[in-house]
Write an enzyme that holds these catalytic residues in place. Structure first.
Site: not given
Length: 290
Positions: A241-243
């Site tokens: 979920a970083a992107g």
């Protein structure tokens, strides 16, 4: 109410397994822990935009099942409008199986489920009140027809369009003329470069400032170095979920009218916090943390 971020995209129930290392082909490994939660690129990006403080409306589909009810509640609990999230009868909600190792690296397998039922007419109807200043954000997990309807409808409504070209599909070339901002990581950018070359459709450089590439720990860059934002040094726990955090915060910043360099910096800081936490949607920070 200020400008709205409309997210057209996927929503999944994630099954997350933590393990010492990811398995090799044909190998069985033991999981140290197992948990479930909200996921999907569309949902994650919607949560990120909502936690930044802007109004968010979600356009998508879940199954008419218990996971679908849980996913709807999870989005609503973050203040996201879900009146355009359809429940599809006799179809299971989307699921993702997420394997995460002790270095924070992950492997993900997605079962689209009800996400595949999102059609172009539904997207067009969901965007019927979009207006100039709003941002319409989509990815490619719900298919090209939904994305194509989203960007073309947004263009006719005067809204700003952002497409995160993940997971990459060569058919994205048919969207580029209607997209205000294309967001990709380094791998997706390389795929886009190859697809353009194969189609004789120019180069990534031709997109100019309509192309934004995220570089992980190295930050992000707009166009041919028009804006470059450095990354933050953090200890990586889980890159899941970083992107999506970056893209959601970026869209929110644009909806707020921030200059793109400022929106990129804020998005990068949010993503840096996300990789320091475990989980998908639950790892995404709120604005006060940044």
């Amino acid at each position: 109410m200020g400008n709205i971020v409309y997210v057209v995209g996927s929503v999944n129930e994630d099954l997350r397994l933590r393990m010492e290392r990811l398995p090799e082909p044909g190998e069985t490994v033991s999981a140290d822990s197992v948990e479930t939660g909200l996921g999907g690129k569309g949902a994650n990006q919607a949560v990120a935009a909502a936690r930044s403080g802007v109004p968010v409306r979600f356009i998508g589909a879940v199954g008419d099942d218990d996971p679908g009810d849980r996913l709807r509640r999870a989005l609503s609990d973050d203040g996201i409008a879900v009146d355009r999230l359809r429940s599809v009868p006799h179809v299971a909600s989307g699921r993702a199986f997420v394997l995460v190792d002790d270095d924070g690296r992950n492997s993900i397998v997605v079962e689209a489920g009800a996400n595949g039922a999102l059609d172009a007419d539904e997207v067009r109807a969901g965007l019927d009140d979009a207006r100039p200043g709003d941002v319409v954000l989509c990815q490619l997990e719900t298919g090209l027809d939904a994305a194509r309807a989203a960007v073309r409808t947004a263009r006719t409504r005067g809204a700003y369009t952002v497409v995160n070209i993940a997971p990459f599909h060569a058919g994205v070339l048919s969207l580029l003329a209607d997209v205000d901002l294309v967001v990709a990581n380094e791998h997706e950018c390389a795929d886009l470069r190859s697809a353009l070359a194969a189609a004789g459709g120019g180069t990534v450089a031709d997109l100019g400032d309509r192309m934004l590439v995220t570089l992980g720990a190295s930050g992000s860059v707009l166009g041919e170095e028009t804006v470059r934002v450095a990354g933050d040094a953090v200890t990586v726990v889980d890159t899941t979920a970083a992107g999506d955090t970056y893209v959601g915060y970026l869209a929110a910043g644009l909806a707020e009218g921030r200059p793109i360099a400022e929106a990129m910096r804020q998005a990068g800081r949010a993503a840096a916090i996300t990789v320091g936490r475990a989980g998908a949607a639950r790892s995404i920070p709120h604005a006060h943390e940044i």
